[in-house]
Design a protein around this motif. Structure first.
Motif, PDB file in Angstrom:
ATOM      1  N   GLN A  66     -14.575  30.048   2.852  1.00 41.55           N
ATOM      2  CA  GLN A  66     -15.236  31.058   3.675  1.00 41.55           C
ATOM      3  C   GLN A  66     -14.355  32.299   3.807  1.00 41.55           C
ATOM      4  N   VAL A  98     -14.299  34.281   0.552  1.00 43.90           N
ATOM      5  CA  VAL A  98     -15.528  35.057   0.382  1.00 43.90           C
ATOM      6  C   VAL A  98     -15.456  36.326   1.229  1.00 43.90           C
ATOM      7  N   GLU A  99     -15.073  36.174   2.476  1.00 36.73           N
ATOM      8  CA  GLU A  99     -14.959  37.333   3.367  1.00 36.73           C
ATOM      9  C   GLU A  99     -13.951  38.337   2.825  1.00 36.73           C
ATOM     10  N   VAL A 118     -19.542  40.638   7.522  1.00 42.58           N
ATOM     11  CA  VAL A 118     -19.849  39.539   6.612  1.00 42.58           C
ATOM     12  C   VAL A 118     -20.054  38.283   7.452  1.00 42.58           C
ATOM     13  N   LYS A 119     -21.189  37.621   7.267  1.00 46.47           N
ATOM     14  CA  LYS A 119     -21.474  36.359   7.956  1.00 46.47           C
ATOM     15  C   LYS A 119     -21.753  35.297   6.906  1.00 46.47           C
ATOM     16  N   VAL A 120     -20.943  34.254   6.911  1.00 47.70           N
ATOM     17  CA  VAL A 120     -21.043  33.184   5.922  1.00 47.70           C
ATOM     18  C   VAL A 120     -21.710  31.962   6.546  1.00 47.70           C
ATOM     19  N   ASP A 121     -22.717  31.425   5.851  1.00 50.22           N
ATOM     20  CA  ASP A 121     -23.359  30.177   6.255  1.00 50.22           C
ATOM     21  C   ASP A 121     -23.190  29.196   5.096  1.00 50.22           C
ATOM     22  N   VAL A 176     -24.625  34.283   2.314  1.00 46.34           N
ATOM     23  CA  VAL A 176     -23.695  35.242   2.901  1.00 46.34           C
ATOM     24  C   VAL A 176     -24.499  36.492   3.220  1.00 46.34           C
ATOM     25  N   GLU A 177     -24.526  36.867   4.488  1.00 40.59           N
ATOM     26  CA  GLU A 177     -25.203  38.090   4.900  1.00 40.59           C
ATOM     27  C   GLU A 177     -24.156  39.184   5.031  1.00 40.59           C
ATOM     28  N   VAL A 178     -24.416  40.286   4.351  1.00 36.83           N
ATOM     29  CA  VAL A 178     -23.464  41.386   4.322  1.00 36.83           C
ATOM     30  C   VAL A 178     -24.123  42.648   4.860  1.00 36.83           C
ATOM     31  N   LEU A 228     -17.556  38.561  -5.715  1.00 33.91           N
ATOM     32  CA  LEU A 228     -17.584  37.127  -5.415  1.00 33.91           C
ATOM     33  C   LEU A 228     -17.315  36.292  -6.660  1.00 33.91           C
ATOM     34  N   SER A 246     -22.591  33.529  -7.566  1.00 31.90           N
ATOM     35  CA  SER A 246     -23.421  34.297  -6.645  1.00 31.90           C
ATOM     36  C   SER A 246     -24.539  34.977  -7.408  1.00 31.90           C
TER      37      SER A 246
END
Length: 99
Positions: free
Chosen positions: A45, A48-49, A61-64, A70-72, A88, A95
């Motif tokens: 995680q 990725v960020e 950046v929000k990782v699920d 990943v919402e950017v 990524l 990705s």
């Protein structure tokens, strides 16, 4: 009362709050949800960020990991979803762009 309204308006204008637009490439911020595979732990995680925040214009950046999403949130004039996917993949994650 009028003076207070003027002062508040000036503070908002000079605070640099960007306008938000929903369309990529326009002035302001937009967001995209990318599918990302290969994230297994909190270290993934963070990787990725880190890979995404290296790009200019990325603001959030929000990782699920459970959903492989990943919402950017980004400035469409400075970054593109294609650049995000490339960053990524360079970091070792599979990705793809949203449909």
């Amino acid at each position: 009362m009028r003076l207070i309204a003027t002062v508040v308006l000036a503070l908002v204008i000079f605070a640099g709050i960007p306008p938000v637009q929903g369309e990529e490439g326009k002035t302001g911020l937009t967001s995209v949800a990318l599918t990302v595979h290969g994230m297994m732990c909190s270290s993934c995680q963070k990787s990725v960020e880190k890979a995404l925040f290296k790009l200019e214009g990325i603001t959030d950046v929000k990782v699920d990991m459970k959903k492989n999403l990943v919402e950017v949130r980004y400035d469409g004039k400075k970054a593109t979803p294609r650049q995000m996917v490339e960053a990524l993949e360079k970091a070792g994650f599979r990705s793809k762009l949203p449909n």
